[in-house]
Every structure is written in structure tokens, then in C-alpha cells.
Design an enzyme around this catalytic site. Structure first.
Site, mmCIF file in Angstrom:
data_model
loop_
_atom_site.group_PDB
_atom_site.id
_atom_site.type_symbol
_atom_site.label_atom_id
_atom_site.label_comp_id
_atom_site.label_asym_id
_atom_site.label_seq_id
_atom_site.Cartn_x
_atom_site.Cartn_y
_atom_site.Cartn_z
ATOM 1 N N ASP A 1 33.159 -61.372 103.248
ATOM 2 C CA ASP A 1 32.402 -60.478 104.120
ATOM 3 C C ASP A 1 31.121 -60.093 103.388
ATOM 4 O O ASP A 1 31.003 -60.294 102.170
ATOM 5 C CB ASP A 1 33.213 -59.227 104.471
ATOM 6 C CG ASP A 1 32.737 -58.561 105.762
ATOM 7 O OD1 ASP A 1 33.238 -58.943 106.831
ATOM 8 O OD2 ASP A 1 31.859 -57.673 105.697
ATOM 9 N N ASP B 1 26.431 -63.402 101.806
ATOM 10 C CA ASP B 1 25.500 -63.238 102.912
ATOM 11 C C ASP B 1 25.328 -64.589 103.598
ATOM 12 O O ASP B 1 24.701 -65.505 103.049
ATOM 13 C CB ASP B 1 24.159 -62.731 102.380
ATOM 14 C CG ASP B 1 23.109 -62.535 103.474
ATOM 15 O OD1 ASP B 1 23.429 -62.759 104.656
ATOM 16 O OD2 ASP B 1 21.973 -62.157 103.133
ATOM 17 N N ASN C 1 34.314 -66.077 111.531
ATOM 18 C CA ASN C 1 34.412 -64.965 112.480
ATOM 19 C C ASN C 1 33.262 -63.995 112.229
ATOM 20 O O ASN C 1 33.457 -62.872 111.806
ATOM 21 C CB ASN C 1 35.761 -64.247 112.301
ATOM 22 C CG ASN C 1 35.901 -63.055 113.221
ATOM 23 O OD1 ASN C 1 36.100 -63.200 114.410
ATOM 24 N ND2 ASN C 1 35.775 -61.843 112.677
ATOM 25 N N TYR D 1 22.945 -63.473 122.282
ATOM 26 C CA TYR D 1 24.343 -63.614 121.868
ATOM 27 C C TYR D 1 25.000 -64.762 122.625
ATOM 28 O O TYR D 1 25.647 -65.633 122.035
ATOM 29 C CB TYR D 1 25.089 -62.307 122.122
ATOM 30 C CG TYR D 1 26.537 -62.323 121.699
ATOM 31 C CD1 TYR D 1 26.894 -62.159 120.370
ATOM 32 C CD2 TYR D 1 27.556 -62.491 122.641
ATOM 33 C CE1 TYR D 1 28.227 -62.166 119.977
ATOM 34 C CE2 TYR D 1 28.886 -62.500 122.262
ATOM 35 C CZ TYR D 1 29.214 -62.341 120.934
ATOM 36 O OH TYR D 1 30.524 -62.348 120.547
ATOM 37 N N LYS E 1 26.348 -68.367 121.062
ATOM 38 C CA LYS E 1 27.743 -68.798 121.184
ATOM 39 C C LYS E 1 27.848 -70.122 121.937
ATOM 40 O O LYS E 1 28.735 -70.939 121.645
ATOM 41 C CB LYS E 1 28.570 -67.712 121.859
ATOM 42 C CG LYS E 1 28.689 -66.428 121.037
ATOM 43 C CD LYS E 1 29.352 -66.667 119.682
ATOM 44 C CE LYS E 1 29.586 -65.392 118.908
ATOM 45 N NZ LYS E 1 30.269 -65.608 117.622
ATOM 46 N N THR F 1 38.447 -54.497 120.428
ATOM 47 C CA THR F 1 38.172 -54.529 118.997
ATOM 48 C C THR F 1 37.081 -53.498 118.685
ATOM 49 O O THR F 1 36.312 -53.107 119.572
ATOM 50 C CB THR F 1 37.691 -55.918 118.559
ATOM 51 O OG1 THR F 1 36.490 -56.245 119.270
ATOM 52 C CG2 THR F 1 38.755 -56.976 118.848
#
Length: 263
Positions: free
Chosen positions: A42, A68, A95, A160, A164, A195
């Protein structure tokens, strides 16, 4: 165990703080329960360290790495670290994504477009680029990209959705180009999920309660009128990562409670 002793790299293993579990953290815990050896990645140390603690609380071990993915050296460091610590990479689970700052074309700043595309799509490409030599040498491996149902149709979060859709196309290309090496590449397209990334920002930006946001989203879902959870995405990922899916590659799997069936 489905993933006994396999090395699984989960990129985006931390999560936005919130009341529920995110897709990356749920995947990390699910892979651990299936017997995987984990490298959790992360960009924020405190978030990935929390995931590591949750894995440890269940009796499993995991390595962590802060990286990063918006720059190539960061993406390369993931494969370098996995190879140094484990000597192989069996599963890459990407993810990572954001929609904050998005908008429609006539008003969207170029820097916002570039930032979203870099994180969501270019980071996926670069991370795959640097794990593929290891997987090709092994003549085995699985790549799973967490896409979105936003890839289909028009949405307020234009960039976005475009990023995707690009992720889905890249997934199919990678699947075909790497099939001769025994590498499988698939994507998962979550629908309306409960989430922290989905709920917290909307509640904050719209100055509405989490419960109101949840109820509004749940009403759109055909299956029981309920949102999915990070565990639903994680369970789909476990299937795709395992030998149960040995003959599946190049798919973009909706995990959406029937939203895509509605059209």
C-alpha cells in the site's frame, strides 16, 4: 488449502478508514486463510500495517511493503521485493483505484484526469509489466485486477469509468499474450459495494448519513436489494486465483448482485 504456500501479492491491501471492510483487506485475509504467503502493498504504512495485524490476529504471517504505484520505480519495487523475500510470484492482486476529483469532460481539469488514469490504469499496467518476467520464467501465475461495473455505460465519474474500461481491455490483452506461458489474467467488476471507499466519501461530500447512502444504493440492486461487501469480491478473487479456475483466463467477472443483467 486452495492456495497452500503460494506467494500472493496484494497491491492496495490497506483501505480508507470506515465501518466496513474494503476489497483489498478482505482479499488479503481470504488469501491468508487459504494458505497463501503474503506480500501486502500500500502507499500508506499505517493502513497496510493494520491489515497485517488483522492477518496476524487470525494466526497468519504477512510481509508488508510501502510503494507508490503512480511511478514505475514503485511498481518495480513490488516485484523486486517479492522475488527477494519469496523467490517467486504466484498471484498478483491489483486493488488500487480512485474516483475522487472526477467529473464530466467539459469541466474536468487535466490534472484530475491524469491522476485518476495514472493510479487506476497505468499503475496496473506497470505492476503487471514487472511481475510478468517472473511469472513467465516460472511458466505459471495468476493476475487479478479489480475493475468496476462503472466500466460499462455512462456515469458521473467519467474518468473512473474510462480507466476501468481500459483495465478490462488490458486484462484481455495480457491474458492472450501470456497464455502460452501458463499465466492466467482476469478482472473482477464489483457493483454497488458497502466498502469504506464507496460509502465514506459520498457521505462526506454529500453531507448525508452513511445509512442514507447505503439504503439508496441497496435499492438499486436486484439480488435481495442488498449491497455486496468486500468479502464477496475476495471470494471471487480466491476462486480465480485457485486451481478451480485453471481453465479461465481473459474474463471480466461481474460481482454485482444482478446489476449487469438488468442492462
Amino acid at each position: 488449502m486452495k492456495l497452500g504456500n503460494r506467494v500472493c501479492v496484494v497491491v492496495g491491501a490497506g483501505q480508507t478508514p470506515g465501518e466496513t471492510i474494503g476489497n483489498g483487506r478482505a482479499a488479503a485475509i481470504t488469501y491468508a486463510r487459504a494458505g497463501a504467503r503474503l506480500l501486502l502493498v500500500d502507499h500508506m504504512a499505517e493502513r497496510v500495517d493494520e491489515t497485517q495485524r488483522m492477518v496476524a490476529d487470525e494466526g497468519f504471517a504477512a510481509e508488508t511493503l510501502v510503494a507508490d504505484v503512480t511511478v514505475e520505480p514503485g511498481c518495480k519495487s513490488i516485484s523486486d521485493h517479492a522475488n527477494e523475500r519469496f523467490g517467486r510470484i504466484d498471484v498478483l492482486h491489483y486493488n488500487v483505484g480512485k474516483s475522487q476529483g472526477d467529473g464530466e469532460a467539459s469541466e474536468l481539469a487535466l490534472e484530475n484526469w491524469a491522476g485518476i488514469m495514472t493510479l487506476n490504469l497505468t499503475g496496473y499496467y506497470l505492476t503487471c509489466k514487472h511481475v510478468l518476467p517472473t511469472m513467465r520464467a516460472q511458466r505459471s501465475g495468476v493476475i487479478i485486477g479489480i475493475s468496476s461495473m462503472a466500466a460499462h455505460g455512462a456515469h458521473m465519474n467519467m474518468t473512473y469509468g474510462v480507466s476501468k474500461a481500459g483495465m478490462n481491455s488490458l486484462t484481455k490483452s495480457l491474458a492472450i499474450h501470456n497464455a502460452p506461458y501458463g499465466i492466467r489474467v482476469n478482472a473482477i467488476m464489483p457493483g454497488l459495494m458497502d466498502t469504506p471507499m464507496a460509502i465514506e466519501r459520498r457521505a462526506r461530500e454529500q453531507n448525508r448519513s452513511r445509512e442514507e447512502i447505503r439504503a439508496e444504493r441497496a435499492r438499486q440492486v436486484p439480488l435481495l436489494g442488498e449491497q455486496g461487501t468486500g468479502w464477496d469480491v475476495a471470494n471471487a478473487a480466491l476462486f480465480l486465483a485457485s486451481d478451480d479456475a485453471r481453465y479461465i483466463t481473459g474474463i471480466c467477472l461481474p460481482v454485482d448482485g444482478g446489476l449487469s443483467a438488468r442492462g
